[in-house]
Design a protein around this motif. Structure first.
Motif, PDB file in Angstrom:
ATOM      1  N   ALA A 279     -35.107  27.009  25.531  1.00  0.00           N
ATOM      2  CA  ALA A 279     -34.745  27.660  24.270  1.00  0.00           C
ATOM      3  C   ALA A 279     -35.952  27.580  23.347  1.00  0.00           C
ATOM      4  CB  ALA A 279     -33.550  26.965  23.638  1.00  0.00           C
ATOM      5  N   SER A 281     -37.095  28.529  19.522  1.00  0.00           N
ATOM      6  CA  SER A 281     -36.779  29.052  18.190  1.00  0.00           C
ATOM      7  C   SER A 281     -38.019  29.560  17.478  1.00  0.00           C
ATOM      8  CB  SER A 281     -36.124  27.954  17.348  1.00  0.00           C
ATOM      9  OG  SER A 281     -37.076  26.950  17.024  1.00  0.00           O
ATOM     10  N   SER A 286     -39.278  23.098  19.637  1.00  0.00           N
ATOM     11  CA  SER A 286     -39.026  23.886  20.844  1.00  0.00           C
ATOM     12  C   SER A 286     -40.323  24.484  21.382  1.00  0.00           C
ATOM     13  CB  SER A 286     -38.005  24.989  20.567  1.00  0.00           C
ATOM     14  OG  SER A 286     -38.478  25.896  19.599  1.00  0.00           O
ATOM     15  N   PRO A 371     -25.029  27.590  14.158  1.00  0.00           N
ATOM     16  CA  PRO A 371     -24.909  27.440  15.615  1.00  0.00           C
ATOM     17  C   PRO A 371     -24.496  28.708  16.350  1.00  0.00           C
ATOM     18  CG  PRO A 371     -24.021  25.518  14.515  1.00  0.00           C
ATOM     19  CD  PRO A 371     -24.317  26.522  13.438  1.00  0.00           C
ATOM     20  N   GLN A 374     -27.339  29.880  18.366  1.00  0.00           N
ATOM     21  CA  GLN A 374     -27.437  29.142  19.623  1.00  0.00           C
ATOM     22  C   GLN A 374     -26.396  29.644  20.620  1.00  0.00           C
ATOM     23  OE1 GLN A 374     -26.028  24.961  19.852  1.00  0.00           O
ATOM     24  NE2 GLN A 374     -28.167  24.444  20.262  1.00  0.00           N
ATOM     25  N   ASP A 390     -34.369  22.177  25.300  1.00  0.00           N
ATOM     26  CA  ASP A 390     -34.657  22.577  23.920  1.00  0.00           C
ATOM     27  C   ASP A 390     -35.190  21.395  23.117  1.00  0.00           C
ATOM     28  OD1 ASP A 390     -32.558  21.060  22.868  1.00  0.00           O
ATOM     29  OD2 ASP A 390     -31.192  22.753  22.732  1.00  0.00           O
ATOM     30  N   GLN A 392     -33.933  19.662  20.527  1.00  0.00           N
ATOM     31  CA  GLN A 392     -32.983  18.918  19.703  1.00  0.00           C
ATOM     32  C   GLN A 392     -33.393  17.462  19.564  1.00  0.00           C
ATOM     33  OE1 GLN A 392     -30.851  19.884  17.305  1.00  0.00           O
ATOM     34  NE2 GLN A 392     -29.585  20.972  18.800  1.00  0.00           N
ATOM     35  N   GLU A 496     -24.623  21.658  20.510  1.00  0.00           N
ATOM     36  CA  GLU A 496     -25.399  21.902  21.737  1.00  0.00           C
ATOM     37  C   GLU A 496     -24.495  21.842  22.964  1.00  0.00           C
ATOM     38  OE1 GLU A 496     -29.217  21.477  24.193  1.00  0.00           O
ATOM     39  OE2 GLU A 496     -29.042  21.798  22.051  1.00  0.00           O
ATOM     40  N   ASN A 499     -21.848  24.831  22.949  1.00  0.00           N
ATOM     41  CA  ASN A 499     -22.435  26.148  23.188  1.00  0.00           C
ATOM     42  C   ASN A 499     -22.966  26.295  24.605  1.00  0.00           C
ATOM     43  OD1 ASN A 499     -22.026  27.589  20.785  1.00  0.00           O
ATOM     44  ND2 ASN A 499     -23.746  26.566  19.785  1.00  0.00           N
ATOM     45  N   THR A 500     -23.604  25.266  25.126  1.00  0.00           N
ATOM     46  CA  THR A 500     -24.120  25.371  26.495  1.00  0.00           C
ATOM     47  C   THR A 500     -22.978  25.430  27.497  1.00  0.00           C
ATOM     48  OG1 THR A 500     -24.374  22.955  26.546  1.00  0.00           O
ATOM     49  CG2 THR A 500     -26.337  24.250  26.044  1.00  0.00           C
ATOM     50  N   PHE A 559     -32.704  26.702  14.101  1.00  0.00           N
ATOM     51  CA  PHE A 559     -31.938  27.665  14.894  1.00  0.00           C
ATOM     52  C   PHE A 559     -30.712  28.067  14.082  1.00  0.00           C
ATOM     53  CE2 PHE A 559     -31.387  28.224  19.764  1.00  0.00           C
ATOM     54  CZ  PHE A 559     -32.270  29.275  19.726  1.00  0.00           C
TER      55      PHE A 559
END
Length: 900
Positions: A279, A281, A286, A371, A374, A390, A392, A496, A499-500, A559
């Motif tokens: 990922a 940004s 990142s 988010p 993302q 990513d 994070q 995270e 969303n993943t 993000f």
């Protein structure tokens, strides 16, 4: 990467496990597995019974490693979600102790490490995990969550303190799906979120009775008694606090060592049997990951097979938006070789369409719509890769946000380090200047100040007056550690993970390598902030790899989405939510204050932050998704027969000495585009067509009796285009002031809102409204009522405000009285006579347009031979109702000979 679920104390209930597992299929589409233990008690339905369920996303050793994984002696059973990146080293150590392995998966290493070292094994793991281990030999069930809480693990006790019945899972939905735990809001957490914009800082969730293990925690359940204990398996937080006192001087050797450790952390996280991407940004963090992978590829380092011939990167871009980072992402891409860049463009339209699924994915409210960017990136990335790295965590360990500067400066002041304080203050002037200019601009604008405290209902907020929130003010590293484990990072890791996994992706976060973090905190503060530059060691470690425009970036975007721009474009959707009956009915906020604040925000008249409105929206949508039972209100009966009354209403009434039978007809929602006469006459035809199958009592009440069609003025005005959405009404200061002097009614009737008052002003002019208001005041002193409408005209009396409980346009629109109601009545009568058979229309007495509500009845127009008093009398109890019954018309049959 996978999903786990399970229980203690529910017997051998395979169906319960399957219900839980079905909720997390997205976390593991590659397979599922179950394990049910035998009870250690005579009561096989309670004490000792354990069920384990697993969904697999196969990443490493795809051919093996299925779960639940059972040890060779059958005494230890594991379900596991995550990756342990140092599993090869641990395997070698275990083999040196005489252990043999049948797979090459990290799962088996986790299992055998527990067998060898017990719960002490967890602290040896460097990675991310949420796991459950049934240890039959020791008579216990163990749950554990990784050091930083990268992977979630939720639990709830559906039993009692003395007779626990435990449920646990990687998400909250499986726990709720069991039906063993009622979905109720945790109002303390809700208040802290609304008031202070915080969440995920405690073990409690937004759901009452549903908790989570905190980073580095484990739960141990005694299989014999069910008693459980939560404790920490690690001293990592304490270690970081101790290491922060070491203060290794910041030198070029330190930069080299950090670069080596950071690179190795990335290399370990590229281990996979499925495609891996990144990922991007455009920010420093990142971008550092992307360029480091690029260097490893150019050096042909081992273990990069999953990256492929080209590194796939995924970026959210917002062309022409104030927070667009596309130029920075492009700069990072330009310095890399063999790269396949994917750009995703989230839009307010896509956000609108995805809103419900996004809220469902997050499971709990979040602090902004950020988010969602993302979410969109993960959706696209899942089409190309299965693992995504990513950046994070870097902000929380290397002072990525401006408030950290102030904590550092206060620390220097308290330490008396005048020289460093002067240097850092002067080096950071440009940052403080931008921040100060922004704040001064806001103060000088003269805009009305708005905070969440002004929007919450006082009586509800008062319950939580003891709640507070604060940060460590004057110690940089302690502040960072606090944010890593409680105040900031936990919420970001939740986003995270949700969303993943929503799109069956495994997210990996190399900055949260345990050894890299420990090394960083052993360095002096200069490794974090030096000469006004935060993330100094990362900037220095990636010089020559990153373009200068990224290495020297001072602005932090992150993000996120252009929320301020989107909310103005989405105002119609937002208004509809704020004006809904459910939003109106919540005990937490003052809807009128919220609507006023939102309108003023849109018109640039207050300093409200969009995140205030987002939190309100998010809570409302969260309630609809998880808490509300989707049950119709008590006054609603879906699919009501044409031949029965609305709930709580009567069919018969006497008016003018005549008994009338009223049949309210349930209809579709009328809109501006609805052709009134054809629609109304079609519903009348439906009524008569259904009579042969109607109850005998209804047939007797209808056949041969004179009948009338009574229609709500609301649908007439709507179809005439005389209903105006509030977002199209520009409210003047005069309307806002005048509306405050009008008594507001729950039904939204009258001029008690700025929008309805503005419509009245538009209709007859401000001078007449003011004159009528003055006359009304005088009339009250004289004991007279209704003076206002005598002066201003009774058509203004028919203005309805937006009614939150209504369907369609009526819920968010202000409505004028219908135009030419007598003409409308005649046209509707003509349409009915043209459509129905002659024997039916022979007794048809005509149509009346009614303004009927709980405050009174007005016959606005009609073509019948009845006196208006009789028509009004037959409707004095408002049989159609003003709620969501969707019964805006009625057929009324005179049971006696009417007096004409």
């Amino acid at each position: 990467m996978c999903g786990i679920a399970g229980y203690y104390g529910f017997g051998q209930d395979r169906a319960l496990l399957e219900t839980m597992n079905s909720c997390i299929q997205h976390r593991g589409p590659d397979g599922e597995g179950y394990y049910l233990s035998e009870s250690t008690s005579a009561d096989s339905n309670s004490v000792g019974s354990v069920g384990l369920a697993h969904r697999r996303l196969a990443i490493v050793d795809r051919a093996h490693g299925q779960e639940p994984m059972v040890s060779a002696d059958g005494q230890t059973i594991l379900i596991y979600n995550g990756e342990v990146y140092n599993y090869r080293e641990l395997r070698a150590e275990l083999e040196g102790l005489g252990r043999a392995f049948t797979t090459v998966s990290d799962t088996e290493v986790v299992l055998q490490a527990y067998e060898e070292w017990g719960t002490d094994a967890f602290d040896r793991f460097n990675g991310m995990f949420g796991l459950a281990i049934l240890d039959r030999a020791k008579g216990r069930l163990v749950l554990a969550r990784d050091h930083f809480g990268i992977k979630p693990l939720y639990w709830a006790n559906a039993g009692s303190e003395h007779e626990p019945q435990l449920l646990f899972a990687s998400e909250i939905k499986p726990i709720l799906a069991t039906g063993k735990i009622e979905a109720k809001p945790n109002e303390r957490i809700l208040y802290r979120y609304l008031r202070y914009r915080i969440h995920d800082d405690t073990a409690e969730t937004f759901f009452e009775g549903v908790n989570k293990l905190l980073p580095g925690e484990m739960m141990t359940v005694d299989l014999g008694t069910g008693r459980f204990r939560i404790s920490s398996f690690t001293r990592l937080r304490e270690e970081l606090e101790e290491l922060s006192k070491v203060g290794t001087p910041y030198t070029p050797d330190v930069v080299d060592e950090y670069r080596r450790r950071f690179t190795e952390a990335i290399r370990l996280r590229l281990n996979s049997e499925v495609p891996v991407g990144s990922a991007l940004s455009g920010g420093l963090d990142s971008s550092a990951v992307v360029v480091t992978i690029n260097r490893l590829m150019q050096e042909k380092a081992e273990g990069l097979e999953a990256v492929g011939a080209k590194q796939n990167t995924f970026s959210a871009v917002f062309p022409n938006a104030i927070n667009d980072e596309e130029a920075y992402a492009d700069a990072a891409i330009a310095v890399c070789e063999d790269i396949e860049a994917h750009k995703i463009k989230p839009t307010p339209e896509s956000f609108d369409a995805d809103l419900e699924d996004f809220v469902r994915t997050m499971e709990e409210p979040i602090i902004s719509s950020g988010p969602y960017a993302q979410y969109c990136v993960m959706r696209e990335a899942a089409k190309h890769v299965t693992v995504l790295l990513d950046g994070q965590g870097a902000d929380e360990m290397m002072a990525g946000y401006i408030p950290y500067y102030f904590a550092y400066l206060r620390q220097l002041k308290d330490d008396g380090d005048v020289a460093t304080l002067a240097r850092e203050s002067s080096s950071s002037l440009d940052i403080f200047y931008r921040l100060g200019r922004f704040r001064l601009k806001g103060m000088a604008s003269g805009k009305k100040a708005v905070s969440m405290a002004t929007l919450l209902k006082r009586d509800w907020a008062q319950k939580f007056s003891g709640e507070s929130f604060g940060n460590i003010p004057a110690n940089l590293k302690l502040r960072l550690i606090d944010d890593l484990f409680a105040k900031s990072l936990p919420s970001l890791l939740r986003y995270e993970d949700k969303n993943t996994m929503r799109f069956s992706l495994e997210g990996r976060v190399p900055f949260l390598d345990k050894e890299v973090v420990k090394y960083l905190f052993s360095l002096s503060d200069e490794a974090i902030i030096k000469e006004g530059w935060n993330k100094r060691v990362l900037r220095d470690a990636t010089r020559g790899l990153l373009p200068e425009m990224i290495s020297n970036r001072r602005n932090k975007i992150g993000f996120t989405t252009p929320e301020a721009e989107w909310f103005k474009l989405m105002k119609e959707r937002i208004y509809k939510i704020f004006m809904s009956n459910s939003f109106y009915s919540r005990p937490y906020w003052d809807r009128e204050q919220v609507l006023t604040a939102f309108e003023e925000y849109l018109n640039g008249k207050n300093d409200a932050d969009t995140m205030i409105f987002w939190r309100l929206l998010n809570v409302e949508l969260w309630f609809r998704e998880f808490i509300d039972k989707n049950e119709a209100p008590a006054d609603v009966k879906a699919g009501k027969s044409d031949y029965e009354a609305n709930p709580g209403k009567e069919l018969d009434i006497v008016s003018g000495g005549v008994r009338f039978r009223r049949y309210p007809l349930q209809t579709d929602v009328f809109a501006r585009s609805t052709e009134l006469a054809p629609a109304v006459s079609a519903y009348v035809e439906r009524f008569f067509s259904g009579l042969p199958e109607a109850p005998e009592e209804a047939r007797k009440a209808v056949e041969g009796h004179p009948w009338y069609l009574l229609v709500s003025e609301k649908i007439v005005a709507i179809t005439q285009g005389r209903s105006f959405p509030v977002w199209e009404i520009e409210v003047s200061p005069a309307a806002r002031v005048l509306s405050k002097f009008v008594t507001r009614t729950p039904a939204g009737i009258g001029l008690g809102s700025p929008w309805s008052m503005q419509i009245a002003i538009n209709e007859v002019g401000l001078p007449l409204i003011v004159k009528a208001a003055a006359a009304s005041v005088v009339g009250k002193f004289q004991g007279k009522s209704g003076v206002f409408y005598d002066v201003v005209g009774h058509n203004i009396n028919a203005i309805d405000g937006a009614t939150p409980y209504s369907l369609g346009a009526a819920s968010n629109s202000v409505k004028l009285a219908p135009k030419d109601p007598d003409v409308v009545a005649r046209s509707l009568s003509a349409a009915v006579r043209a459509l129905l058979p002659a024997d039916v229309t022979a007794t048809f007495g005509g149509t009346a347009i009614m303004d009927a509500n709980d405050l009174g009845v007005v016959v606005m127009g009609h073509d019948t031979a009845l006196p208006k008093e009789t028509i009004a009398g037959m409707f004095k109890d408002n049989p159609q109702g003003q709620g969501s019954q969707a019964t805006p018309m009625s057929l009324v049959f005179a049971q006696d000979a009417p007096a004409e």
